[in-house]
Scaffold this motif. Structure first.
Motif, PDB file in Angstrom:
ATOM      1  N   ILE A 135      69.972 -47.257   7.529  1.00 35.22           N
ATOM      2  CA  ILE A 135      68.628 -47.278   8.105  1.00 35.22           C
ATOM      3  C   ILE A 135      68.621 -46.377   9.329  1.00 35.22           C
ATOM      4  O   ILE A 135      69.434 -46.570  10.242  1.00 35.22           O
ATOM      5  CB  ILE A 135      68.227 -48.702   8.526  1.00 35.22           C
ATOM      6  CG1 ILE A 135      68.303 -49.630   7.318  1.00 35.22           C
ATOM      7  CG2 ILE A 135      66.823 -48.742   9.106  1.00 35.22           C
ATOM      8  CD1 ILE A 135      69.223 -50.772   7.510  1.00 35.22           C
ATOM      9  N   ALA A 136      67.716 -45.390   9.327  1.00 34.70           N
ATOM     10  CA  ALA A 136      67.641 -44.471  10.468  1.00 34.70           C
ATOM     11  C   ALA A 136      66.252 -44.484  11.078  1.00 34.70           C
ATOM     12  O   ALA A 136      65.258 -44.693  10.386  1.00 34.70           O
ATOM     13  CB  ALA A 136      67.994 -43.051  10.025  1.00 34.70           C
ATOM     14  N   GLY A 137      66.198 -44.254  12.374  1.00 33.20           N
ATOM     15  CA  GLY A 137      64.945 -43.936  13.062  1.00 33.20           C
ATOM     16  C   GLY A 137      65.119 -42.523  13.582  1.00 33.20           C
ATOM     17  O   GLY A 137      66.109 -42.250  14.268  1.00 33.20           O
ATOM     18  N   SER A 138      64.224 -41.623  13.211  1.00 35.63           N
ATOM     19  CA  SER A 138      64.426 -40.218  13.598  1.00 35.63           C
ATOM     20  C   SER A 138      63.094 -39.579  13.961  1.00 35.63           C
ATOM     21  O   SER A 138      62.109 -39.731  13.235  1.00 35.63           O
ATOM     22  CB  SER A 138      65.079 -39.455  12.436  1.00 35.63           C
ATOM     23  OG  SER A 138      65.336 -38.114  12.814  1.00 35.63           O
ATOM     24  N   GLU A 139      63.057 -38.872  15.086  1.00 36.23           N
ATOM     25  CA  GLU A 139      61.781 -38.293  15.528  1.00 36.23           C
ATOM     26  C   GLU A 139      61.969 -36.908  16.145  1.00 36.23           C
ATOM     27  O   GLU A 139      62.941 -36.676  16.880  1.00 36.23           O
ATOM     28  CB  GLU A 139      61.128 -39.180  16.612  1.00 36.23           C
ATOM     29  CG  GLU A 139      60.879 -40.628  16.224  1.00 36.23           C
ATOM     30  CD  GLU A 139      59.714 -40.838  15.242  1.00 36.23           C
ATOM     31  OE1 GLU A 139      59.098 -39.848  14.799  1.00 36.23           O
ATOM     32  OE2 GLU A 139      59.443 -42.010  14.919  1.00 36.23           O
ATOM     33  N   VAL A 140      61.022 -36.033  15.817  1.00 38.13           N
ATOM     34  CA  VAL A 140      60.859 -34.793  16.585  1.00 38.13           C
ATOM     35  C   VAL A 140      59.425 -34.844  17.127  1.00 38.13           C
ATOM     36  O   VAL A 140      58.510 -34.187  16.633  1.00 38.13           O
ATOM     37  CB  VAL A 140      61.142 -33.541  15.734  1.00 38.13           C
ATOM     38  CG1 VAL A 140      60.915 -32.273  16.567  1.00 38.13           C
ATOM     39  CG2 VAL A 140      62.593 -33.553  15.244  1.00 38.13           C
ATOM     40  N   LEU A 141      59.254 -35.692  18.130  1.00 40.32           N
ATOM     41  CA  LEU A 141      57.919 -35.960  18.676  1.00 40.32           C
ATOM     42  C   LEU A 141      57.363 -34.760  19.434  1.00 40.32           C
ATOM     43  O   LEU A 141      56.146 -34.622  19.574  1.00 40.32           O
ATOM     44  CB  LEU A 141      57.975 -37.179  19.602  1.00 40.32           C
ATOM     45  CG  LEU A 141      58.370 -38.478  18.895  1.00 40.32           C
ATOM     46  CD1 LEU A 141      58.756 -39.536  19.915  1.00 40.32           C
ATOM     47  CD2 LEU A 141      57.232 -38.979  18.023  1.00 40.32           C
ATOM     48  N   SER A 142      58.271 -33.878  19.892  1.00 39.25           N
ATOM     49  CA  SER A 142      57.797 -32.725  20.683  1.00 39.25           C
ATOM     50  C   SER A 142      56.853 -31.848  19.867  1.00 39.25           C
ATOM     51  O   SER A 142      56.042 -31.120  20.409  1.00 39.25           O
ATOM     52  CB  SER A 142      58.977 -31.907  21.202  1.00 39.25           C
ATOM     53  OG  SER A 142      59.791 -31.468  20.152  1.00 39.25           O
ATOM     54  N   LYS A 143      56.944 -31.984  18.536  1.00 42.39           N
ATOM     55  CA  LYS A 143      56.073 -31.214  17.640  1.00 42.39           C
ATOM     56  C   LYS A 143      54.628 -31.734  17.644  1.00 42.39           C
ATOM     57  O   LYS A 143      53.688 -30.986  17.364  1.00 42.39           O
ATOM     58  CB  LYS A 143      56.658 -31.340  16.223  1.00 42.39           C
ATOM     59  CG  LYS A 143      56.094 -30.431  15.211  1.00 42.39           C
ATOM     60  CD  LYS A 143      56.847 -30.532  13.899  1.00 42.39           C
ATOM     61  CE  LYS A 143      57.022 -31.967  13.482  1.00 42.39           C
ATOM     62  NZ  LYS A 143      58.281 -32.439  13.093  1.00 42.39           N
TER      63      LYS A 143
END
Ligand code: UT7
Length: 325
Positions: A135-143
């Motif tokens: 289970i992963a949580g992954s973000e590129v919120l800067s986009k």
């Protein structure tokens, strides 16, 4: 059946950006950001993606668990900032690590995403359907940040964390994940929104949209400070575990002042509320697993310790679980 976390991992982009650097982009200061949020720096992608960060985090979690990718039955990636609409990030992770047997799909519940994905995997494993989950949580919120909006862009960071969750029938397995509660309140959804691309087809055309994050920060602050302590009290009552037995309350890292308010309402010492937002900011669904991995790798988690995990965010969504490490 005992269902427990057997490995953790995280991956952050190569570039860390301090408040001072951010203050050269928007009208803000290190002092304002630190005082109002507790954030000192965050990592921002210079090419890393939701899938590549999740892949790195998953590989590390598998290594810690002593499992191979081929042993994985289920991959869930929680994210609200995937660069690809299709295929989902979980399928990209599956291909990257070679988890050929696994079924893989994404789950979006914003900052509660990892918490909800963990609970979902737990339910599958508890039911005996699967044995080993990533289970992963992954973000590129800067986009999805408006880099002209100082009210949001200073808060968020990019990164990924992951755990391996296993069904364990052995006698020394301990209790593992003991119980959870989770909720959604769509009627308050407008407090934190990010629209997708506008609809254009041969029959209909929408105005162009604001596709960046727009947030009513005060509303989210009030909601979290009020609702999270109630949710934590509820999960402790449901699992019949006194709060004094909890070693750490591992909370979504949105704002140090929110966490202080929650600790106060629970009447628990702040030393039980680990923080990492000074270095990484708010990473939405990646916040919880990155902090969990940090605690584990620093040797602060011992077998038998009881932890509360809690996530909250857009939706609105919120939840908590209790587990024995
Ligand atoms: O993961 C869940 C997602 N979101 C959250 O958890 C966010 C929860 N909310 C918060 O963390 C806080 O509400 C914020 C950190 C977003 C804002 O803190 P606040 O203490 O609620 O500030 P505010 O929005 O009431 O703004 C106070 C002032 C305003 O100026 P005026 O109108 O008083 O002159 C803002 O324009 O601070 C100003 N301001 C800033 N100043 C310098 C807002 N952002 C900034 C900034 N730098 N980055």
């Amino acid at each position: 059946m005992i269902v427990r976390i057997t490995g953790t991992g995280s991956m952050l982009p190569a570039k860390q950006v301090t408040n001072l650097e951010i203050s050269q982009i928007v009208d803000t200061s290190d002092e304002w950001i630190r005082e109002r949020t507790g954030i000192g720096a965050r990592y921002l992608s210079t090419g890393e993606t939701v899938a590549s960060l999740a892949t790195g985090a998953c590989e590390k979690a598998l290594e810690m668990a002593g499992r191979t990718a081929e042993e994985v039955d289920l991959i869930l990636v929680a994210s609200c900032s995937s660069e690809m609409l299709l295929p989902c990030s979980a399928c990209q992770v599956q291909a990257n690590i070679g988890a050929r047997r696994a079924v893989a799909f994404d789950l979006n519940a914003a900052c509660s995403g990892f918490m909800f994905a963990l609970n979902t995997a737990y339910a599958y494993l508890q039911a005996g359907i699967y044995k080993t989950a990533l289970i992963a949580g992954s973000e590129v919120l800067s986009k999805i940040m408006d880099w002209e909006d100082r009210g949001t862009c200073v808060l968020f960071g990019d990164g990924a964390g992951a755990v391996v969750l296993e069904a364990d029938a052995s006698t020394n397995a301990g209790r593992g994940l003991i119980g959870f509660v989770q909720y959604s309140d769509g009627s308050k959804g407008e407090a934190l929104v990010c629209e997708s691309r506008a609809l254009h087809n041969p029959y209909y055309s929408e105005e162009s949209k604001n596709t960046y994050v727009q947030m009513d920060g005060r509303e989210i602050f009030k909601f979290a400070a009020r609702q999270v302590p109630v949710t934590i009290e509820e999960v402790l009552q449901k699992t019949a575990i006194p709060k004094e037995e909890i070693s750490y309350f591992v909370l979504h890292q949105a704002n140090a002042r929110i966490i202080e308010a929650i600790a106060k309402r629970l009447d628990m010492g702040l030393e039980k509320f680990p923080l990492n937002l000074d270095q990484v900011g708010n990473m939405s669904s990646a916040s919880l697993p990155v902090l969990l991995d940090k605690l584990q790798r620093e040797g602060r988690l011992d077998r038998g310790m009881k932890l509360v995990l809690s996530g909250f965010g857009a939706g609105l969504t919120y939840g908590a679980c209790v587990l024995e490490w």
